[in-house]
Design an enzyme around this catalytic site. Structure first.
Site, PDB file in Angstrom:
ATOM      1  N   ASP A   1      83.441  58.679  25.054  1.00  0.00           N
ATOM      2  CA  ASP A   1      82.919  57.332  25.329  1.00  0.00           C
ATOM      3  C   ASP A   1      84.096  56.347  25.246  1.00  0.00           C
ATOM      4  O   ASP A   1      84.010  55.298  24.613  1.00  0.00           O
ATOM      5  CB  ASP A   1      81.799  56.960  24.338  1.00  0.00           C
ATOM      6  CG  ASP A   1      81.173  55.599  24.667  1.00  0.00           C
ATOM      7  OD1 ASP A   1      81.432  55.077  25.774  1.00  0.00           O
ATOM      8  OD2 ASP A   1      80.439  55.060  23.816  1.00  0.00           O
TER       9      ASP A   1
ATOM     10  N   HIS B   1      78.011  55.031  14.476  1.00  0.00           N
ATOM     11  CA  HIS B   1      78.029  56.474  14.701  1.00  0.00           C
ATOM     12  C   HIS B   1      79.457  56.982  14.592  1.00  0.00           C
ATOM     13  O   HIS B   1      80.397  56.184  14.536  1.00  0.00           O
ATOM     14  CB  HIS B   1      77.477  56.782  16.096  1.00  0.00           C
ATOM     15  CG  HIS B   1      78.057  55.881  17.157  1.00  0.00           C
ATOM     16  ND1 HIS B   1      77.443  54.718  17.564  1.00  0.00           N
ATOM     17  CD2 HIS B   1      79.230  55.925  17.848  1.00  0.00           C
ATOM     18  CE1 HIS B   1      78.186  54.102  18.477  1.00  0.00           C
ATOM     19  NE2 HIS B   1      79.286  54.815  18.652  1.00  0.00           N
TER      20      HIS B   1
ATOM     21  N   GLN C   1      77.482  61.309  19.853  1.00  0.00           N
ATOM     22  CA  GLN C   1      77.703  60.190  18.916  1.00  0.00           C
ATOM     23  C   GLN C   1      76.587  60.135  17.871  1.00  0.00           C
ATOM     24  O   GLN C   1      75.724  59.259  17.921  1.00  0.00           O
ATOM     25  CB  GLN C   1      77.761  58.861  19.690  1.00  0.00           C
ATOM     26  CG  GLN C   1      79.020  58.712  20.532  1.00  0.00           C
ATOM     27  CD  GLN C   1      78.923  57.586  21.559  1.00  0.00           C
ATOM     28  OE1 GLN C   1      77.912  57.461  22.238  1.00  0.00           O
ATOM     29  NE2 GLN C   1      79.953  56.782  21.668  1.00  0.00           N
TER      30      GLN C   1
ATOM     31  N   ASP D   1      80.561  46.676  16.438  1.00  0.00           N
ATOM     32  CA  ASP D   1      79.885  47.329  17.546  1.00  0.00           C
ATOM     33  C   ASP D   1      78.422  47.620  17.198  1.00  0.00           C
ATOM     34  O   ASP D   1      78.109  48.016  16.078  1.00  0.00           O
ATOM     35  CB  ASP D   1      80.623  48.658  17.817  1.00  0.00           C
ATOM     36  CG  ASP D   1      80.146  49.384  19.051  1.00  0.00           C
ATOM     37  OD1 ASP D   1      80.329  48.838  20.154  1.00  0.00           O
ATOM     38  OD2 ASP D   1      79.590  50.495  18.917  1.00  0.00           O
TER      39      ASP D   1
ATOM     40  N   GLU E   1      69.358  49.251  11.664  1.00  0.00           N
ATOM     41  CA  GLU E   1      67.995  49.764  11.765  1.00  0.00           C
ATOM     42  C   GLU E   1      67.799  50.888  10.756  1.00  0.00           C
ATOM     43  O   GLU E   1      68.723  51.620  10.423  1.00  0.00           O
ATOM     44  CB  GLU E   1      67.668  50.222  13.189  1.00  0.00           C
ATOM     45  CG  GLU E   1      68.185  51.583  13.553  1.00  0.00           C
ATOM     46  CD  GLU E   1      67.722  52.040  14.933  1.00  0.00           C
ATOM     47  OE1 GLU E   1      67.024  51.295  15.637  1.00  0.00           O
ATOM     48  OE2 GLU E   1      68.077  53.168  15.303  1.00  0.00           O
TER      49      GLU E   1
ATOM     50  N   GLU F   1      78.302  42.356  18.031  1.00  0.00           N
ATOM     51  CA  GLU F   1      77.705  42.723  19.313  1.00  0.00           C
ATOM     52  C   GLU F   1      76.230  42.964  19.076  1.00  0.00           C
ATOM     53  O   GLU F   1      75.833  44.039  18.624  1.00  0.00           O
ATOM     54  CB  GLU F   1      78.365  43.991  19.870  1.00  0.00           C
ATOM     55  CG  GLU F   1      77.908  44.283  21.278  1.00  0.00           C
ATOM     56  CD  GLU F   1      77.723  45.761  21.613  1.00  0.00           C
ATOM     57  OE1 GLU F   1      77.536  46.073  22.790  1.00  0.00           O
ATOM     58  OE2 GLU F   1      77.739  46.614  20.699  1.00  0.00           O
TER      59      GLU F   1
ATOM     60  N   ASP G   1      81.749  46.565  29.359  1.00  0.00           N
ATOM     61  CA  ASP G   1      80.507  47.274  29.685  1.00  0.00           C
ATOM     62  C   ASP G   1      79.922  46.725  30.990  1.00  0.00           C
ATOM     63  O   ASP G   1      80.532  45.904  31.649  1.00  0.00           O
ATOM     64  CB  ASP G   1      79.495  47.107  28.541  1.00  0.00           C
ATOM     65  CG  ASP G   1      79.916  47.879  27.299  1.00  0.00           C
ATOM     66  OD1 ASP G   1      80.562  48.936  27.446  1.00  0.00           O
ATOM     67  OD2 ASP G   1      79.615  47.413  26.185  1.00  0.00           O
TER      68      ASP G   1
HETATM   69  C1  NOJ Z   1      78.851  49.191  22.580  1.00  0.00           C
HETATM   70  C2  NOJ Z   1      80.147  49.263  23.313  1.00  0.00           C
HETATM   71  O1  NOJ Z   1      80.416  48.016  23.896  1.00  0.00           O
HETATM   72  C3  NOJ Z   1      80.025  50.359  24.337  1.00  0.00           C
HETATM   73  O2  NOJ Z   1      81.129  50.392  25.185  1.00  0.00           O
HETATM   74  C4  NOJ Z   1      79.829  51.668  23.624  1.00  0.00           C
HETATM   75  O3  NOJ Z   1      79.587  52.695  24.567  1.00  0.00           O
HETATM   76  C5  NOJ Z   1      78.663  51.609  22.660  1.00  0.00           C
HETATM   77  N1  NOJ Z   1      78.638  50.417  21.872  1.00  0.00           N
HETATM   78  C6  NOJ Z   1      78.678  52.782  21.719  1.00  0.00           C
HETATM   79  O4  NOJ Z   1      79.677  52.602  20.768  1.00  0.00           O
END
Ligand code: NOJ
Length: 567
Positions: free
Chosen positions: A90, A133, A198, A230, A237, A272, A339
């Site tokens: 990722d 994660h 993850q 992040d 949760e 975020e 993203d």
């Molecule tokens: C949010 C991040 O902006 C994204 O790029 C990522 O795939 C996920 N969190 C998982 O960490």
């Protein structure tokens, strides 16, 4: 003697514990630490920024070479995407060791040098903190799955049976099939909000909370000024098998803020969390004792709707609905990030309207909710529309965040999968591989086609061209920096007398500013009321405005914008 012994015992046993407790309980001084409110944040990934050793991948030494470029742009904070060791499934958001630097990007020494060199230029560094994660390759998970007796077993979330809501709440619908998957070695199902590789950490386990504090303490010790936290709603949760709406532990956010601030008083945490306005206070804290900044995802979606349709009403409403936040807190505004543009909160009809304009081909859309393109391509490389979007970003109530390459109008590569389309190498020159690497092949292709290819769009050419987007953006950042009202002041949205014009007025310590943006491609006449018949001094053009009876009639070009200081 007996008394001395007792005294020594007191020193040995009681004081260290007292000191530790004090660490955790030190009151957070909110008002003194709002330095970030007028900062400019620049987001980048080391691996695609600049390669220094010719192996085809960007690295910390390359980034150091380019710090003067970043400083010249006017950036105050670099936000680094994850750079820790990772299998990279990722793109680094699958961390395999929270305490290291991926050797492909450099060494820990290179990282330290980078932080030093950034600081020397007055730039602070914040880093992604991805603690919801780990990678499934992380040694914690590897040990956890091997044995129920492992101390790491309870660091993750397990279930003997496949929970009935196993395919609810996937973050990557269309790509991800479930949030629970069987780990054959463990003989149990494990929970993962994101991709199956993850696994989520179990924050109900105090050992995990303690470890997350160690990670924070470690990186603060390495000189970073804070974190982009992040996936916040998922960290807090409390997953329960079979429950559709898990409870959220907001206290965790206050606790890590307090912990971080005891280690570094001026730390900043930028969250975020794509949440609805009613939730904001839970994340910021009642008095700003939670995360200091959050991305305003809510307003962002309506902003894209406004850019696509020219209908600004939902955007105005979103700005109003996110207006009330604690004094010490701040929004972070952005146009694009690494993203997809997340349009998940728009109605289906609204989303379709944005798709039709900015992502009509299904290859441009992602996860049933967003668009995986850069700003310049969505806006059809229309310079006036891009200027409108950027001028707006820098004048919104909050701290602006820009993504590397957007200052040039870089494009996307839809042949790359999912969100990698907007993570292509930085375009430095018109030479081979955009001057990003001297290797024959970059580890990820540079954009070498169309209007956004590196021969047409690169730093070197734009630096020399006084009319370039790069030079225009640099001037805009300078303008923003001369208007502290925006980050620090109070504001109100004005009636602009035109359906397509967004007008906002700021006040701070006797200074006042009014900014107007015309979302329509046609010229329009805007009418605003500001009592006092003051002169509006145009900060960009020679177009000062005088009032008659407190009313101003201001002409705006198609996609035009105006910044006025009220004299
Ligand atoms: C949010 C991040 O902006 C994204 O790029 C990522 O795939 C996920 N969190 C998982 O960490």
């Amino acid at each position: 003697m007996k008394q001395l012994n007792r005294f020594l015992l007191f020193i040995l046993l009681v004081l260290p514990a007292y000191g530790h407790a004090q660490d955790k309980l030190a009151p957070v001084d909110l008002k003194n630490h709002i330095w970030f409110k007028n900062s400019i944040i620049y987001n980048l990934e080391v691996g695609v920024f600049k390669d220094s050793d010719g192996d085809g991948r960007g690295d910390f030494q390359g980034l150091i070479e380019k710090l003067d470029y970043i400083r010249a742009l006017g950036v105050d904070i670099i936000w680094l995407a994850p750079f820790q060791p990772s299998p990279g499934k990722d793109d680094g958001y699958d961390v395999a060791d929270f305490y290291g630097v991926d050797e492909k990007l450099g060494t820990s020494g290179d990282f330290a040098e980078f932080v030093f060199q950034a600081q020397k230029r007055g730039i602070r560094v914040i880093i992604d903190l991805v603690i919801n994660h780990t990678s499934d390759q992380h040694s914690w998970f590897q040990q956890a799955r091997k044995s129920k007796d492992s101390k790491y077993r309870d660091w993750y979330i397990w279930s003997d049976k496949l929970p009935k809501d196993y395919n609810n709440g996937m973050v990557f619908p269309g790509v991800q099939k479930a949030v629970w998957d069987m780990d054959t070695l463990a003989g149990q199902y494990y929970y993962h909000r994101f991709y199956p590789f993850q696994p989520d950490l179990n924050f109900a386990n105090p050992a995990v909370v303690e470890e997350s504090q160690k990670i924070i303490g470690y990186w603060l010790g390495q000189g970073v000024s804070g974190f982009r936290l992040d996936a916040v709603p998922f960290i807090i949760e409390i997953p329960k098998t079979g429950s559709e709406k898990p409870k959220l532990d907001y206290k965790f956010l206050m606790d890590i803020r307090q912990f971080a601030q005891t280690r570094r008083a001026d730390v900043v945490i930028l969250g975020e969390a794509n949440v609805v306005p009613e939730e904001n206070q839970n994340y910021f804290g009642k008095n700003g004792e939670g995360m200091q900044m959050m991305f305003n995802f809510f307003a962002n979606q309506y902003l894209f709707y406004a850019l696509a349709t020219g209908n600004i009403d939902p955007f105005k409403k979103a700005i109003s609905e996110t207006q009330i936040i604690p004094d010490a807190s701040q929004w972070a505004h952005f146009l694009r990030n690494h993203d997809e543009v997340d349009l998940g909160r728009l109605s289906d009809k609204q989303r379709q309207e944005v798709y039709a304009k900015f992502g009509p081909d299904t290859s441009m859309q992602l996860y049933d909710r967003g668009i995986r393109r850069r700003l310049a391509t969505m806006l059809g490389n229309n310079r006036k529309h891009m200027e409108l979007a950027y001028s707006l970003l820098f004048s919104l109530p909050g701290t602006p965040v820009i993504r590397y390459g957007d200052e040039l109008g870089m494009g996307d590569d839809l042949r790359l999968k999912e969100r990698i389309s907007v993570r292509t190498p930085m375009q430095w020159t018109a030479e081979k591989n955009a001057g990003f690497t001297t290797a024959d092949t970059a580890f990820r292709p540079v954009i070498d086609f169309g209007d956004h290819g590196y021969k047409k769009i690169n730093v070197e050419d734009q630096t020399r061209d006084s009319a370039s987007l790069l030079n225009w953006t640099t001037a805009l950042i300078k303008l923003r920096k001369s208007c502290p009202e925006i980050g620090l002041g109070t504001y109100r949205i004005l009636d602009a007398g035109s359906a397509a014009v967004f007008a906002i007025q700021y006040e701070h310590e006797g200074k006042s500013l009014v900014v107007l943006h015309n979302f329509s491609d046609r010229p329009t006449q805007s009418r605003i009321n500001i009592p006092g018949n003051k002169l509006l001094v145009d900060l960009i053009d020679e177009d000062d405005q005088k009032a008659s009876d407190g009313k101003y009639s201001i002409k705006l070009d198609g996609y035009g914008y105006k910044w006025f200081r009220i004299k």
